[in-house]
Scaffold this motif. Structure first.
Motif, PDB file in Angstrom:
ATOM      1  N   MET A  87       0.825  -1.209   0.000  1.00  0.00           N
ATOM      2  CA  MET A  87       0.000   0.000   0.000  1.00  0.00           C
ATOM      3  C   MET A  87       0.861   1.261   0.000  1.00  0.00           C
ATOM      4  O   MET A  87       0.637   2.175  -0.794  1.00  0.00           O
ATOM      5  N   VAL A  88       1.864   1.300   0.880  1.00  0.00           N
ATOM      6  CA  VAL A  88       2.743   2.472   0.942  1.00  0.00           C
ATOM      7  C   VAL A  88       3.530   2.612  -0.373  1.00  0.00           C
ATOM      8  O   VAL A  88       3.634   3.714  -0.929  1.00  0.00           O
ATOM      9  N   GLY A  89       4.045   1.494  -0.873  1.00  0.00           N
ATOM     10  CA  GLY A  89       4.778   1.536  -2.132  1.00  0.00           C
ATOM     11  C   GLY A  89       3.911   1.990  -3.296  1.00  0.00           C
ATOM     12  O   GLY A  89       4.348   2.776  -4.143  1.00  0.00           O
ATOM     13  N   TRP A  90       2.685   1.524  -3.324  1.00  0.00           N
ATOM     14  CA  TRP A  90       1.760   1.905  -4.398  1.00  0.00           C
ATOM     15  C   TRP A  90       1.477   3.404  -4.356  1.00  0.00           C
ATOM     16  O   TRP A  90       1.515   4.077  -5.391  1.00  0.00           O
ATOM     17  N   ILE A  91       1.230   3.931  -3.155  1.00  0.00           N
ATOM     18  CA  ILE A  91       0.949   5.366  -3.016  1.00  0.00           C
ATOM     19  C   ILE A  91       2.163   6.195  -3.443  1.00  0.00           C
ATOM     20  O   ILE A  91       2.034   7.168  -4.196  1.00  0.00           O
ATOM     21  N   VAL A  92       3.348   5.815  -2.974  1.00  0.00           N
ATOM     22  CA  VAL A  92       4.564   6.561  -3.314  1.00  0.00           C
ATOM     23  C   VAL A  92       4.837   6.506  -4.810  1.00  0.00           C
ATOM     24  O   VAL A  92       5.168   7.522  -5.436  1.00  0.00           O
ATOM     25  N   LEU A  93       4.692   5.333  -5.399  1.00  0.00           N
ATOM     26  CA  LEU A  93       4.971   5.220  -6.834  1.00  0.00           C
ATOM     27  C   LEU A  93       3.917   5.918  -7.678  1.00  0.00           C
ATOM     28  O   LEU A  93       4.240   6.442  -8.754  1.00  0.00           O
ATOM     29  N   GLN A  94       2.673   5.964  -7.225  1.00  0.00           N
ATOM     30  CA  GLN A  94       1.648   6.735  -7.943  1.00  0.00           C
ATOM     31  C   GLN A  94       2.002   8.222  -7.923  1.00  0.00           C
ATOM     32  O   GLN A  94       1.868   8.920  -8.928  1.00  0.00           O
ATOM     33  N   TRP A  95       2.461   8.692  -6.764  1.00  0.00           N
ATOM     34  CA  TRP A  95       2.874  10.092  -6.645  1.00  0.00           C
ATOM     35  C   TRP A  95       4.063  10.370  -7.573  1.00  0.00           C
ATOM     36  O   TRP A  95       4.086  11.378  -8.276  1.00  0.00           O
ATOM     37  N   ALA A  96       5.060   9.480  -7.536  1.00  0.00           N
ATOM     38  CA  ALA A  96       6.253   9.664  -8.362  1.00  0.00           C
ATOM     39  C   ALA A  96       5.885   9.653  -9.849  1.00  0.00           C
ATOM     40  O   ALA A  96       6.427  10.443 -10.632  1.00  0.00           O
ATOM     41  N   ALA A  97       4.985   8.776 -10.222  1.00  0.00           N
ATOM     42  CA  ALA A  97       4.572   8.703 -11.620  1.00  0.00           C
ATOM     43  C   ALA A  97       3.928  10.008 -12.075  1.00  0.00           C
ATOM     44  O   ALA A  97       4.179  10.482 -13.193  1.00  0.00           O
ATOM     45  N   LYS A  98       3.131  10.588 -11.202  1.00  0.00           N
ATOM     46  CA  LYS A  98       2.493  11.859 -11.554  1.00  0.00           C
ATOM     47  C   LYS A  98       3.518  12.986 -11.627  1.00  0.00           C
ATOM     48  O   LYS A  98       3.478  13.818 -12.531  1.00  0.00           O
ATOM     49  N   GLN A  99       4.443  13.016 -10.670  1.00  0.00           N
ATOM     50  CA  GLN A  99       5.444  14.080 -10.621  1.00  0.00           C
ATOM     51  C   GLN A  99       6.399  14.029 -11.811  1.00  0.00           C
ATOM     52  O   GLN A  99       6.801  15.067 -12.330  1.00  0.00           O
ATOM     53  N   TYR A 100       6.770  12.828 -12.227  1.00  0.00           N
ATOM     54  CA  TYR A 100       7.783  12.677 -13.277  1.00  0.00           C
ATOM     55  C   TYR A 100       7.199  12.322 -14.642  1.00  0.00           C
ATOM     56  O   TYR A 100       7.946  12.097 -15.584  1.00  0.00           O
ATOM     57  N   GLY A 101       5.890  12.245 -14.736  1.00  0.00           N
ATOM     58  CA  GLY A 101       5.255  12.031 -16.026  1.00  0.00           C
ATOM     59  C   GLY A 101       5.522  10.670 -16.652  1.00  0.00           C
ATOM     60  O   GLY A 101       5.794  10.591 -17.851  1.00  0.00           O
ATOM     61  N   TRP A 102       5.475   9.624 -15.841  1.00  0.00           N
ATOM     62  CA  TRP A 102       5.704   8.277 -16.363  1.00  0.00           C
ATOM     63  C   TRP A 102       4.628   7.901 -17.374  1.00  0.00           C
ATOM     64  O   TRP A 102       3.498   8.371 -17.310  1.00  0.00           O
ATOM     65  N   GLU A 103       4.994   7.032 -18.276  1.00  0.00           N
ATOM     66  CA  GLU A 103       4.024   6.521 -19.244  1.00  0.00           C
ATOM     67  C   GLU A 103       2.985   5.669 -18.517  1.00  0.00           C
ATOM     68  O   GLU A 103       3.304   5.008 -17.530  1.00  0.00           O
ATOM     69  N   PRO A 104       1.759   5.668 -19.020  1.00  0.00           N
ATOM     70  CA  PRO A 104       0.698   4.894 -18.367  1.00  0.00           C
ATOM     71  C   PRO A 104       1.007   3.403 -18.236  1.00  0.00           C
ATOM     72  O   PRO A 104       0.582   2.763 -17.278  1.00  0.00           O
ATOM     73  N   ARG A 105       1.772   2.833 -19.164  1.00  0.00           N
ATOM     74  CA  ARG A 105       2.064   1.398 -19.070  1.00  0.00           C
ATOM     75  C   ARG A 105       2.900   1.083 -17.836  1.00  0.00           C
ATOM     76  O   ARG A 105       2.751   0.017 -17.246  1.00  0.00           O
ATOM     77  N   TRP A 106       3.779   2.005 -17.401  1.00  0.00           N
ATOM     78  CA  TRP A 106       4.591   1.772 -16.204  1.00  0.00           C
ATOM     79  C   TRP A 106       3.744   1.942 -14.948  1.00  0.00           C
ATOM     80  O   TRP A 106       3.926   1.224 -13.970  1.00  0.00           O
ATOM     81  N   VAL A 107       2.820   2.887 -14.990  1.00  0.00           N
ATOM     82  CA  VAL A 107       1.914   3.074 -13.855  1.00  0.00           C
ATOM     83  C   VAL A 107       1.019   1.843 -13.713  1.00  0.00           C
ATOM     84  O   VAL A 107       0.751   1.380 -12.599  1.00  0.00           O
ATOM     85  N   PHE A 108       0.567   1.304 -14.821  1.00  0.00           N
ATOM     86  CA  PHE A 108      -0.255   0.092 -14.801  1.00  0.00           C
ATOM     87  C   PHE A 108       0.536  -1.087 -14.238  1.00  0.00           C
ATOM     88  O   PHE A 108      -0.009  -1.908 -13.498  1.00  0.00           O
ATOM     89  N   LEU A 109       1.807  -1.158 -14.541  1.00  0.00           N
ATOM     90  CA  LEU A 109       2.659  -2.216 -13.993  1.00  0.00           C
ATOM     91  C   LEU A 109       2.755  -2.111 -12.468  1.00  0.00           C
ATOM     92  O   LEU A 109       2.722  -3.120 -11.763  1.00  0.00           O
ATOM     93  N   VAL A 110       2.845  -0.886 -11.962  1.00  0.00           N
ATOM     94  CA  VAL A 110       2.841  -0.667 -10.509  1.00  0.00           C
ATOM     95  C   VAL A 110       1.520  -1.156  -9.920  1.00  0.00           C
ATOM     96  O   VAL A 110       1.495  -1.810  -8.869  1.00  0.00           O
TER      97      VAL A 110
END
Length: 71
Positions: A24-47
């Motif tokens: 849960m903590v990792g998912w929240i942090v990585l969702q935040w990081a994805a938004k901040q750094y503009g990750w591609e949706p496929r990497w966010v989906f992998l998370v």
């Protein structure tokens, strides 16, 4: 046959709880990081899939212990 208060069950339940908390903590942090750094949706989906996998694993471990205690 395992007793109601088997130490192995307690250890597995603690492990499942740690996996749930870290997922849960990792998912929240990585969702935040994805938004901040503009990750591609496929990497966010992998998370998302990794978090779902951790939750399903924890559910299966917990269900197996529950069945062993009530079966």
């Amino acid at each position: 046959m395992a007793g109601r208060h088997d130490p192995r069950d307690a250890a597995q339940l603690r492990l499942a709880a740690v996996v749930i908390a870290l997922a849960m903590v990792g998912w929240i942090v990585l969702q935040w990081a994805a938004k901040q750094y503009g990750w591609e949706p496929r990497w966010v989906f992998l998370v998302d899939l990794a978090a779902i996998g951790a939750f399903v694993w924890s559910l299966l471990v917990t269900w197996r212990i529950w069945r062993r205690r009530n079966g």
